[in-house]
Design an enzyme around this catalytic site. Sequence first.
Site, PDB file in Angstrom:
ATOM      1  N   GLU A   1      49.539  32.593 107.419  1.00  0.00           N
ATOM      2  CA  GLU A   1      49.761  31.218 107.861  1.00  0.00           C
ATOM      3  C   GLU A   1      48.844  30.235 107.145  1.00  0.00           C
ATOM      4  OE1 GLU A   1      51.685  31.107 112.266  1.00  0.00           O
ATOM      5  OE2 GLU A   1      49.687  30.244 112.136  1.00  0.00           O
TER       6      GLU A   1
ATOM      7  N   HIS B   1      52.951  58.332 104.086  1.00  0.00           N
ATOM      8  CA  HIS B   1      54.198  59.094 104.138  1.00  0.00           C
ATOM      9  C   HIS B   1      55.410  58.179 104.322  1.00  0.00           C
ATOM     10  CE1 HIS B   1      52.103  63.038 104.315  1.00  0.00           C
ATOM     11  NE2 HIS B   1      51.119  62.218 104.687  1.00  0.00           N
TER      12      HIS B   1
ATOM     13  N   LYS C   1      61.999  26.597 114.808  1.00  0.00           N
ATOM     14  CA  LYS C   1      62.006  26.016 116.155  1.00  0.00           C
ATOM     15  C   LYS C   1      63.060  24.923 116.240  1.00  0.00           C
ATOM     16  CE  LYS C   1      57.065  26.710 117.011  1.00  0.00           C
ATOM     17  NZ  LYS C   1      55.793  26.043 117.159  1.00  0.00           N
TER      18      LYS C   1
HETATM   19  O1  PA5 Z   1      47.493  29.815 114.210  1.00  0.00           O
HETATM   20  C1  PA5 Z   1      48.231  29.068 114.795  1.00  0.00           C
HETATM   21  O2  PA5 Z   1      47.975  27.851 114.933  1.00  0.00           O
HETATM   22  C2  PA5 Z   1      49.505  29.561 115.435  1.00  0.00           C
HETATM   23  O3  PA5 Z   1      49.732  30.892 115.131  1.00  0.00           O
HETATM   24  C3  PA5 Z   1      49.462  29.395 116.922  1.00  0.00           C
HETATM   25  O4  PA5 Z   1      48.348  30.086 117.415  1.00  0.00           O
HETATM   26  C4  PA5 Z   1      50.731  29.905 117.599  1.00  0.00           C
HETATM   27  O5  PA5 Z   1      51.849  29.292 117.029  1.00  0.00           O
HETATM   28  C5  PA5 Z   1      50.687  29.624 119.099  1.00  0.00           C
HETATM   29  O6  PA5 Z   1      50.538  28.262 119.318  1.00  0.00           O
HETATM   30  P1  PA5 Z   1      50.038  27.713 120.719  1.00  0.00           P
HETATM   31  O7  PA5 Z   1      48.670  28.219 120.965  1.00  0.00           O
HETATM   32  O8  PA5 Z   1      50.070  26.227 120.574  1.00  0.00           O
HETATM   33  O9  PA5 Z   1      51.014  28.198 121.763  1.00  0.00           O
END
Ligand code: PA5
Length: 432
Positions: free
Chosen positions: A285, A306, A420
């Site tokens: 990310e 494996h 989303k």
């Molecule tokens: O690293 C990040 O920002 C994301 O992976 C969020 O943690 C994830 O999308 C969950 O978001 P939230 O804590 O707003 O529910």
Amino acid sequence: MSNIKVDFSNSGVVNSDIMKYKNDVEKIHNDFYAKKDDENEFLGWLDLPTNYDKEEFERIKKAAKQIQNNSEVFITIGIGGSYLGARAVIEAMTNTFHNFKKRDVPQMLYAGNNISQRYILDMIDLIGDRDFSINVISKSGTTTEPAIAFRIFREILENKYGIDEARKRIYVTTDRKKGALKQLANEEEYETFVIPDNVGGRYSVLTAVGLLPIAVAGINIDKLMQGAKIAQDKYSDKNLKYNECYQYAVIRNVLYNEEKNTEILVNYEPKLHYFTEWWKQLYGESEGKDLKGIFPAGVDFTTDLHSMGQYIQEGRRNLFETVINIEKTDEDITIKADEDNLDGLNYLTGKTLDYVNKKAMEGTIQAHIKGGVPNILINIEGLDEENLGQLIYFFELSCAVSGKILGVNPFNQPGVEEYKKNMFKLLEKPGY
Ligand code: PA5
């Protein structure tokens, strides 16, 4: 004091190529430290091991005790950065079969990280009539997956205990002021913990996001923070020559520029499976944007030798490996002699399983290097809270620096919104 030792000697990257990044890294370092207290920058994780909220930390420990006393099951409801860090530490630090054996702490379950109804039904069935508590974790407070799971388990709690008692079993970790979850927590007077504004989800394991579930699992969060603090001090040197954490960030980028665009995080200890999942999210990310980024993959060896071993040895040569080696184990199993030796294993008589595992690791590293897969080896002394705290900080810092070297913003995730929008449109959510 424990220590992480990184061995870059098989990375194929020479020192002179690393040092070409000296000035860039120093600039990134200075920039991070200059802006670390700026509320608008997502750099709050940088000195979290020293500057964490001590009052909240004590409240976390108190809540964890209360949950341990009144619950047989504890459900962490969250997705991505709002659950992977907690799960990574819990799986690494507890008995591999902790959820199946008799234990002093609640059984640890995780919901809100998918939308499978079978998963929720199975979980409800597993909980049965046992006492349970939940911790819903969402920084935005609006993420669909945890919001759905929270609605379901909140209703179950309210039906089982009544509204007032249910309130005492619901713990909310969210933004200090804003979001739907914060509003609900205020109205219902749930005990609430804070995700600091300047700490993004995937950098939040050392906040209440990770610390409450980790403490409920009976893990020493003081030691975890102490480990992170060791790493914070150790990797605060802006000089690339002396900073292995920054060297790791640079070497990744050098390899990426040589078309090694997939990094595989390797462990030889299945308890690190979720650590790898946490690492994948952190790097994926943070770096995968603007049509750039190393693809972070993960394997558990020898298991995956494996299944994925063939590809790694002889497939497309765009890979490099980062191996986490746990130097010492706490207890040994020694292989005994067998009179008949029908399995032909007597040559291992007197050897420990860990010795065999280490030889598998060494043999695999040699084979993969020969096959054209550069190797980075990260040695940690043992699998304990202090080492894990160090490793977490090491990877967070190197990830942020690596993203900056790559030329992306390592603290946003604009691409996550695309699915989303489509999903909301298909679900006919108002406004989409
Ligand atoms: O690293 C990040 O920002 C994301 O992976 C969020 O943690 C994830 O999308 C969950 O978001 P939230 O804590 O707003 O529910």
